[in-house]
Design a protein around this motif. Sequence first.
Motif, PDB file in Angstrom:
ATOM      1  N   ARG A 233     -13.500  75.470 138.125  1.00 50.33           N
ATOM      2  CA  ARG A 233     -15.045  74.298 138.738  1.00 50.33           C
ATOM      3  C   ARG A 233     -14.699  74.306 140.317  1.00 50.33           C
ATOM      4  O   ARG A 233     -15.746  75.005 141.469  1.00 50.33           O
ATOM      5  N   ARG A 234     -13.647  74.472 140.172  1.00 50.05           N
ATOM      6  CA  ARG A 234     -13.086  73.845 142.200  1.00 50.05           C
ATOM      7  C   ARG A 234     -13.699  75.204 143.044  1.00 50.05           C
ATOM      8  O   ARG A 234     -13.693  75.450 143.795  1.00 50.05           O
ATOM      9  N   LYS A 235     -12.802  76.905 142.594  1.00 45.49           N
ATOM     10  CA  LYS A 235     -12.984  77.751 143.669  1.00 45.49           C
ATOM     11  C   LYS A 235     -14.551  78.073 143.653  1.00 45.49           C
ATOM     12  O   LYS A 235     -15.085  78.237 144.625  1.00 45.49           O
TER      13      LYS A 235
ATOM     14  N   SER B 173     -19.924  68.143 128.377  1.00 47.77           N
ATOM     15  CA  SER B 173     -20.329  68.562 128.143  1.00 47.77           C
ATOM     16  C   SER B 173     -19.806  69.967 127.370  1.00 47.77           C
ATOM     17  O   SER B 173     -20.456  70.900 125.807  1.00 47.77           O
ATOM     18  N   ASP B 174     -19.603  70.838 128.290  1.00 45.50           N
ATOM     19  CA  ASP B 174     -18.863  72.393 128.102  1.00 45.50           C
ATOM     20  C   ASP B 174     -17.831  72.162 127.445  1.00 45.50           C
ATOM     21  O   ASP B 174     -17.159  73.036 126.536  1.00 45.50           O
TER      22      ASP B 174
ATOM     23  N   THR C 167      -5.126  72.035 125.087  1.00 42.94           N
ATOM     24  CA  THR C 167      -5.565  73.290 125.962  1.00 42.94           C
ATOM     25  C   THR C 167      -5.646  72.546 127.437  1.00 42.94           C
ATOM     26  O   THR C 167      -6.580  72.467 128.005  1.00 42.94           O
ATOM     27  N   ASP C 168      -4.251  71.095 127.127  1.00 44.62           N
ATOM     28  CA  ASP C 168      -4.067  70.428 128.541  1.00 44.62           C
ATOM     29  C   ASP C 168      -4.852  72.173 129.229  1.00 44.62           C
ATOM     30  O   ASP C 168      -4.909  71.644 130.455  1.00 44.62           O
ATOM     31  N   GLN C 169      -3.496  73.154 129.520  1.00 43.83           N
ATOM     32  CA  GLN C 169      -4.006  74.175 130.650  1.00 43.83           C
ATOM     33  C   GLN C 169      -4.673  74.695 130.267  1.00 43.83           C
ATOM     34  O   GLN C 169      -5.631  74.546 131.639  1.00 43.83           O
ATOM     35  N   ALA C 170      -5.573  74.704 129.388  1.00 42.08           N
ATOM     36  CA  ALA C 170      -6.829  75.480 129.473  1.00 42.08           C
ATOM     37  C   ALA C 170      -7.847  74.462 130.137  1.00 42.08           C
ATOM     38  O   ALA C 170      -8.466  74.575 131.349  1.00 42.08           O
ATOM     39  N   VAL C 171      -8.350  73.348 129.826  1.00 41.97           N
ATOM     40  CA  VAL C 171      -8.697  71.911 131.201  1.00 41.97           C
ATOM     41  C   VAL C 171      -8.312  72.695 132.580  1.00 41.97           C
ATOM     42  O   VAL C 171      -8.695  72.470 133.250  1.00 41.97           O
ATOM     43  N   ASP C 172      -7.037  72.236 132.268  1.00 44.07           N
ATOM     44  CA  ASP C 172      -6.556  72.569 133.890  1.00 44.07           C
ATOM     45  C   ASP C 172      -7.189  73.533 134.738  1.00 44.07           C
ATOM     46  O   ASP C 172      -7.514  73.713 135.395  1.00 44.07           O
ATOM     47  N   GLU C 173      -7.311  74.822 134.024  1.00 43.60           N
ATOM     48  CA  GLU C 173      -7.489  76.380 133.925  1.00 43.60           C
ATOM     49  C   GLU C 173      -9.161  76.391 134.519  1.00 43.60           C
ATOM     50  O   GLU C 173      -9.662  76.251 135.641  1.00 43.60           O
ATOM     51  N   TYR C 174      -9.386  74.935 133.458  1.00 43.75           N
ATOM     52  CA  TYR C 174     -10.895  75.360 134.147  1.00 43.75           C
ATOM     53  C   TYR C 174     -11.731  74.302 134.708  1.00 43.75           C
ATOM     54  O   TYR C 174     -12.666  74.455 135.857  1.00 43.75           O
ATOM     55  N   PHE C 175     -10.814  73.399 135.487  1.00 39.96           N
ATOM     56  CA  PHE C 175     -11.129  72.307 136.371  1.00 39.96           C
ATOM     57  C   PHE C 175     -10.724  73.168 137.837  1.00 39.96           C
ATOM     58  O   PHE C 175     -11.016  72.655 139.170  1.00 39.96           O
TER      59      PHE C 175
END
Length: 360
Positions: free
Chosen positions: A77-79, A32-33, A66-74
Amino acid sequence: MIMNKIENLSFEECSNKIFELSGMMYEPEIASDIWLKILKHKWILSEKLGRDVGVRTSCIDFLENTDQAVDEYFTQRRKDTLREMGAQTISSDLWNTISDSQPPKQLIQRRVILPLIEEGLATKHGVVPPKAIVFFGPPGTGKTHFVKAIAGILSWWYIEVMPSMLMANGVEKIGANLRHVMEEVRGLDRVVLFIDEFEELAGSRDMGDRIDKSITNEFLKQIPLFKNENSKILLVCATNYIRQLDSAMLRPGRFDCIIPVGGLDDAGRRTILEYYLSKINAGKVDIESVVEMTRGFTPADIQYLFQQIASFSFERELESNTDYLVTTETFLHMNPKIVPSLSADVLDEFEKDSVTYSRI
Ligand SMILES: Nc1ncnc2c1ncn2[C@@H]1O[C@H](COP(=O)(O)OP(=O)(O)O)[C@@H](O)[C@H]1O
Ligand SMILES: [Mg+2]
């Protein structure tokens, strides 16, 4: 149903749409995000190229670039999840405060810590590292202390859940809250999840009411999901009342080990006594006499003895205005005021439980 604000799509629908367009599968909430970001990207891309870019192109372009953006997003989120759940880091020194002779230290070392640390070697020999274990034993014997020490020595996060925390919005919600916690933790890595007072969530269904039964059922459902996860997560449940647990909970296949945590031997008490002695204003103390007089004491009893001694020596010095040193005499005076938790009866029951329930 939870809807995405912009397009009136449910989280599920967002996930399906992204899958149709790109072949990538994301969890509904994350999808959704990302979907909102794709729509924004479509607009930016169209502006940049001066023509209307289709949603498929925008979606693929967004996800590729935006692979990197998605990684950063994860990562973010974990944090957030770690913070929300009150994750703590524990010093690896805690493990060394436990005497090697204190059961079940060596057992934990062999069955839990080494297979998790020596992963390659464990796989080579067909040893399956544990994912879920139970500690049981009388109150104050050091169950919580052991769990923290495990997190410390593994350098993993320590997350503690008490049943009372899951009750915040009513008993009816315990099952749903438990599911939520387990789902969140499954998305993390390098985590020890400690569920204390486990009997409250996994009590026998024969005796429980409708809500108790549904909580136990939820727990039974969650354990295999937890164990199927590939990430490094260890679930540790502790109880003082192993007999109250539902029998299905303890059947092989659910928990990898069921470990008794019981009394201290002389060396175990000596190590803890030395630790607490280093924190008070001690003079000449014959440690062997104190080891002798604290037979049947749990770590919690020893801690209590030292609290009493600390107050006593503090007050003596206030009264007399001269340096008060704690000596063997002080222990002889204070010790009889404390009743050891591990009476013959308690130990007897614990021995019986150890025979019936241990799986190591
Ligand atoms: N090996 C140890 N050295 C020092 N303190 C200990 C040790 N084991 C337990 N304790 C202390 O004893 C108390 C009781 O231990 P805890 O782990 O809370 O017991 P349980 O969870 O079995 O009720 C805690 O304050 C803990 O810090
Ligand atoms: Mg405890």
